[in-house]
Design a protein around this motif. Structure first.
Motif, PDB file in Angstrom:
ATOM      1  N   TYR A 279       0.920  -1.116  -0.027  1.00 37.11           N
ATOM      2  CA  TYR A 279       0.093  -0.037  -0.094  1.00 37.11           C
ATOM      3  C   TYR A 279       0.960   1.104  -0.068  1.00 37.11           C
ATOM      4  CZ  TYR A 279      -3.285   3.475   2.229  1.00 37.11           C
ATOM      5  OH  TYR A 279      -3.751   4.643   2.408  1.00 37.11           O
ATOM      6  N   TYR A 280       1.920   1.147   0.874  1.00 33.54           N
ATOM      7  CA  TYR A 280       2.691   2.525   0.880  1.00 33.54           C
ATOM      8  C   TYR A 280       3.569   2.658  -0.448  1.00 33.54           C
ATOM      9  CZ  TYR A 280       2.274   2.701   5.974  1.00 33.54           C
ATOM     10  OH  TYR A 280       1.936   3.051   7.312  1.00 33.54           O
ATOM     11  N   GLN A 281       4.093   1.511  -0.861  1.00 36.53           N
ATOM     12  CA  GLN A 281       4.607   1.675  -2.263  1.00 36.53           C
ATOM     13  C   GLN A 281       3.999   2.261  -3.264  1.00 36.53           C
ATOM     14  OE1 GLN A 281       6.405  -2.382  -2.657  1.00 36.53           O
ATOM     15  NE2 GLN A 281       8.073  -1.994  -1.441  1.00 36.53           N
ATOM     16  N   GLN A 282       2.784   1.903  -3.144  1.00 35.36           N
ATOM     17  CA  GLN A 282       1.907   2.370  -4.565  1.00 35.36           C
ATOM     18  C   GLN A 282       1.325   3.582  -4.236  1.00 35.36           C
ATOM     19  OE1 GLN A 282       1.050   0.275  -7.187  1.00 35.36           O
ATOM     20  NE2 GLN A 282       2.475  -1.018  -6.317  1.00 35.36           N
ATOM     21  N   VAL A 283       1.176   4.060  -3.004  1.00 36.25           N
ATOM     22  CA  VAL A 283       0.475   5.387  -2.798  1.00 36.25           C
ATOM     23  C   VAL A 283       1.486   6.490  -2.694  1.00 36.25           C
ATOM     24  CG1 VAL A 283      -0.945   6.671  -1.104  1.00 36.25           C
ATOM     25  CG2 VAL A 283      -1.424   4.269  -1.835  1.00 36.25           C
ATOM     26  N   GLU A 284       2.825   6.065  -2.249  1.00 29.77           N
ATOM     27  CA  GLU A 284       3.856   7.140  -1.919  1.00 29.77           C
ATOM     28  C   GLU A 284       4.391   7.896  -3.395  1.00 29.77           C
ATOM     29  OE1 GLU A 284       7.761   8.668  -1.858  1.00 29.77           O
ATOM     30  OE2 GLU A 284       7.179   6.782  -3.003  1.00 29.77           O
ATOM     31  N   PRO A 285       4.345   7.183  -4.493  1.00 32.04           N
ATOM     32  CA  PRO A 285       4.680   8.048  -5.606  1.00 32.04           C
ATOM     33  C   PRO A 285       3.455   8.916  -5.925  1.00 32.04           C
ATOM     34  CG  PRO A 285       4.921   5.743  -6.039  1.00 32.04           C
ATOM     35  CD  PRO A 285       4.246   5.786  -4.684  1.00 32.04           C
ATOM     36  N   ALA A 286       2.159   8.964  -5.778  1.00 34.36           N
ATOM     37  CA  ALA A 286       1.191   9.918  -5.754  1.00 34.36           C
ATOM     38  C   ALA A 286       1.315  10.845  -4.783  1.00 34.36           C
ATOM     39  CB  ALA A 286      -0.176   9.000  -5.552  1.00 34.36           C
ATOM     40  N   VAL A 287       1.834  10.532  -3.543  1.00 29.30           N
ATOM     41  CA  VAL A 287       1.986  11.675  -2.817  1.00 29.30           C
ATOM     42  C   VAL A 287       3.207  12.624  -2.895  1.00 29.30           C
ATOM     43  CG1 VAL A 287       2.497  12.010  -0.345  1.00 29.30           C
ATOM     44  CG2 VAL A 287       1.225  10.097  -0.872  1.00 29.30           C
ATOM     45  N   SER A 288       4.215  11.776  -3.559  1.00 25.15           N
ATOM     46  CA  SER A 288       5.646  12.507  -3.934  1.00 25.15           C
ATOM     47  C   SER A 288       5.448  13.379  -5.099  1.00 25.15           C
ATOM     48  CB  SER A 288       6.813  11.642  -4.132  1.00 25.15           C
ATOM     49  OG  SER A 288       6.933  11.075  -2.796  1.00 25.15           O
ATOM     50  N   ARG A 289       4.695  13.058  -5.955  1.00 24.11           N
ATOM     51  CA  ARG A 289       4.469  13.746  -7.499  1.00 24.11           C
ATOM     52  C   ARG A 289       4.119  15.119  -7.293  1.00 24.11           C
ATOM     53  NH1 ARG A 289      -0.316  11.145 -10.311  1.00 24.11           N
ATOM     54  NH2 ARG A 289       1.087   9.422  -9.793  1.00 24.11           N
ATOM     55  N   TYR A 290       3.617  15.570  -5.940  1.00 22.73           N
ATOM     56  CA  TYR A 290       3.474  16.870  -5.953  1.00 22.73           C
ATOM     57  C   TYR A 290       4.157  17.810  -4.869  1.00 22.73           C
ATOM     58  CZ  TYR A 290      -0.724  15.407  -8.611  1.00 22.73           C
ATOM     59  OH  TYR A 290      -1.271  14.955  -9.657  1.00 22.73           O
ATOM     60  N   HIS A 291       5.428  17.236  -4.561  1.00 21.66           N
ATOM     61  CA  HIS A 291       6.209  17.743  -4.127  1.00 21.66           C
ATOM     62  C   HIS A 291       6.028  18.126  -2.492  1.00 21.66           C
ATOM     63  CE1 HIS A 291       8.068  17.895  -7.950  1.00 21.66           C
ATOM     64  NE2 HIS A 291       7.084  18.627  -8.248  1.00 21.66           N
ATOM     65  N   PRO A 292       5.686  17.392  -1.595  1.00 15.76           N
ATOM     66  CA  PRO A 292       5.425  17.520  -0.189  1.00 15.76           C
ATOM     67  C   PRO A 292       6.713  17.819   0.500  1.00 15.76           C
ATOM     68  CG  PRO A 292       5.629  15.165  -0.516  1.00 15.76           C
ATOM     69  CD  PRO A 292       5.443  15.789  -2.033  1.00 15.76           C
ATOM     70  N   PRO A 309      -2.587  24.575  -1.070  1.00 20.11           N
ATOM     71  CA  PRO A 309      -3.764  23.788  -1.079  1.00 20.11           C
ATOM     72  C   PRO A 309      -3.784  22.941  -2.462  1.00 20.11           C
ATOM     73  CG  PRO A 309      -4.369  25.706  -0.414  1.00 20.11           C
ATOM     74  CD  PRO A 309      -2.889  26.047  -0.551  1.00 20.11           C
ATOM     75  N   GLU A 310      -3.258  23.558  -3.653  1.00 22.84           N
ATOM     76  CA  GLU A 310      -3.445  23.037  -4.679  1.00 22.84           C
ATOM     77  C   GLU A 310      -2.633  21.919  -4.817  1.00 22.84           C
ATOM     78  OE1 GLU A 310      -4.089  27.484  -5.616  1.00 22.84           O
ATOM     79  OE2 GLU A 310      -2.924  26.351  -4.412  1.00 22.84           O
ATOM     80  N   GLN A 311      -1.456  21.769  -4.105  1.00 15.68           N
ATOM     81  CA  GLN A 311      -0.621  20.728  -4.165  1.00 15.68           C
ATOM     82  C   GLN A 311      -1.296  19.319  -3.604  1.00 15.68           C
ATOM     83  OE1 GLN A 311       2.803  22.862  -2.670  1.00 15.68           O
ATOM     84  NE2 GLN A 311       3.967  21.798  -3.959  1.00 15.68           N
ATOM     85  N   ALA A 312      -1.803  19.976  -2.393  1.00 11.14           N
ATOM     86  CA  ALA A 312      -2.351  18.778  -1.199  1.00 11.14           C
ATOM     87  C   ALA A 312      -3.786  18.352  -2.013  1.00 11.14           C
ATOM     88  CB  ALA A 312      -2.726  19.563  -0.140  1.00 11.14           C
ATOM     89  N   VAL A 313      -4.584  19.098  -2.736  1.00 16.21           N
ATOM     90  CA  VAL A 313      -5.649  18.480  -3.294  1.00 16.21           C
ATOM     91  C   VAL A 313      -5.304  17.703  -4.499  1.00 16.21           C
ATOM     92  CG1 VAL A 313      -7.833  19.088  -4.569  1.00 16.21           C
ATOM     93  CG2 VAL A 313      -7.237  20.332  -2.386  1.00 16.21           C
ATOM     94  N   ALA A 314      -4.488  18.067  -5.341  1.00 19.24           N
ATOM     95  CA  ALA A 314      -4.017  17.276  -6.355  1.00 19.24           C
ATOM     96  C   ALA A 314      -3.349  15.988  -6.016  1.00 19.24           C
ATOM     97  CB  ALA A 314      -2.954  18.017  -7.157  1.00 19.24           C
ATOM     98  N   ALA A 315      -2.762  16.014  -4.958  1.00 20.18           N
ATOM     99  CA  ALA A 315      -2.302  14.823  -4.306  1.00 20.18           C
ATOM    100  C   ALA A 315      -3.142  13.909  -3.913  1.00 20.18           C
ATOM    101  CB  ALA A 315      -0.989  15.176  -3.127  1.00 20.18           C
TER     102      ALA A 315
END
Length: 415
Positions: A279-292, A309-315
């Motif tokens: 779960y972490y491995q699959q979701v983490e790229p989506a989180v990182s894509r928007y530069h947290p 907020p734009e980054q957070a909502v997109a993520a």
């Protein structure tokens, strides 16, 4: 929805500075290449030409300045990442030949200094090609040998100065025999060979230690980034003051799996660990894509800190899309929420344990809002909704009585 503001240049700048602190900058690589390799040819040949022709003739000869340019071009190429050492070390002498040959004609190849220039350029090119490309395992032999060759350049150019550049080849050969028969010259040559070996072994030790330090620094960087996030690590190296406590606006995202605790009660530990890590491995790229600025995994909960907020909502939308497909086989889903407002961020902890994070009512509200979000849905606070000037697509408004909040909180489910 507003266009996502790019924070990539800032993050890239921090990352580049972090890499430069470990591996060195381009300017460092250029200077190292010139002082440690390409500049040797330029300096020795220039000194030989000054000794043979005189300083005035040297300064008024245009080809000498063209030689400087040719060696700088060679330095520029060899300071790049992974250049061809064979071709790179022949750039300077080749350009010099192409420039000077039309002026001197066939007499160009009769000059001892030109022959020495070509001979040592080829020798260094072959040695470095063997060391970097053909057989890196021979580095322990090549580095000392290359150091000896470099010091022998001094002896040979000294011989060129003694022999002269305009005498006949027969006279040159006789002068060379006389030169080698001199005990002082033999002492000089032998001493330079021994000094070259010592310097070569020292350079080999420096190269080995530098690689070990860079490898260790890379491992420590990865461990630090996994624990604190790449933003905090890069900031700590480049600008430590940037991690001091400061109040700023941040977008906080929480996502948590619904029904995970019940599922764990019915599942063995190994299966839980495997499923959660997947779960972490699959979701983490989506989180990182928007530069947290920071990602935190706690059990089945994911927290991410974003600048906007734009980054957070997109993520959140990207994460939810992955989580729905991933959790469906387990009859589970994840609730996700985003809130935005003032927080205090920085390094929190004691003398031995510290972590980069944010604290404040915004963080607590984001967590409570996530807890009230149904599986498969994304909630945004009214602060986020107003930030988008009420233009973001939503499907439902809710007034929630959240734990610890004196007044109901208005939130919106994204469409």
């Amino acid at each position: 929805m507003r266009r996502l503001p790019s924070t990539t240049p800032l993050r890239s700048s921090l990352k580049q500075k972090l890499e430069s602190s470990i591996h060195g900058s381009w300017a460092t690589a250029f200077l190292s290449e010139f002082l440690g390799n390409s500049g040797h040819f330029l300096i020795l040949k220039s000194l030989a030409d000054i000794a043979i022709y005189g300083l005035i003739n040297y300064l008024t000869d245009p080809t000498e300045y063209l030689l400087v340019g040719a060696m700088l071009i060679q330095t520029l190429y060899l300071s790049r990442s992974a250049p061809s050492r064979l071709l790179g070390n022949l750039i300077g002498v080749s350009l010099y030949t192409l420039i000077d040959f039309p002026v001197d004609g066939l007499e160009f190849f009769e000059s001892p200094s030109h022959a020495v220039f070509w001979g040592f350029s080829l020798a260094i090119a072959l040695l470095q090609s063997t060391r970097y490309h053909w057989n890196p395992n021979l580095e322990h032999w090549i580095v000392p040998l290359e150091s000896v060759v470099r010091l022998l350049m001094i002896v040979v150019f000294y011989g060129v100065v003694r022999v002269g550049d305009q005498v006949s080849q027969l006279a040159q050969l006789e002068s060379l025999q006389t030169f080698l028969g001199d005990h002082a010259h033999l002492f000089l040559s032998g001493s330079l060979v021994l000094v070259g070996l010592l310097l070569g072994f020292q350079q080999l030790q420096i190269i080995t230690q530098r690689r070990q330090l860079q490898g260790t620094a890379g491992v420590l960087r990865n461990l630090a980034e996994w624990g604190m996030g790449s933003h905090a690590v890069a900031t700590a190296v480049v600008n430590p003051e940037g991690l001091a406590f400061q109040q700023c606006d941040r977008a906080i995202l929480f996502m948590d799996i619904r029904g995970f605790t019940v599922w764990c009660e019915q599942t063995n530990t190994e299966s839980i660990a495997t499923a959660l890590n997947c779960y972490y491995q699959q979701v983490e790229p989506a989180v990182s894509r928007y530069h947290p600025l920071r990602i935190t995994f706690t059990g089945d909960e994911i927290m991410a800190i974003y600048t906007t907020p734009e980054q957070a909502v997109a993520a959140a939308q990207a994460m939810q899309a992955v989580a729905i497909d991933l959790l469906r086989p387990y009859n589970m889903g994840a609730g996700c929420a985003v809130h935005y407002g003032p927080v205090v961020e920085g390094l929190f902890g004691g003398d031995n344990v510290r972590t980069y994070t944010v604290i404040g009512d915004v963080v607590n509200t984001a967590k409570r809002l996530e807890g009230a979000t149904p599986a498969g849905e994304i909630s945004i606070s009214d602060a986020v909704y107003q930030h988008f000037n009420q233009t973001i697509p939503v499907k439902q408004s809710r007034s929630l009585d959240l734990k610890g909040k004196a007044e109901p909180i208005t939130s919106w489910l994204l469409a």
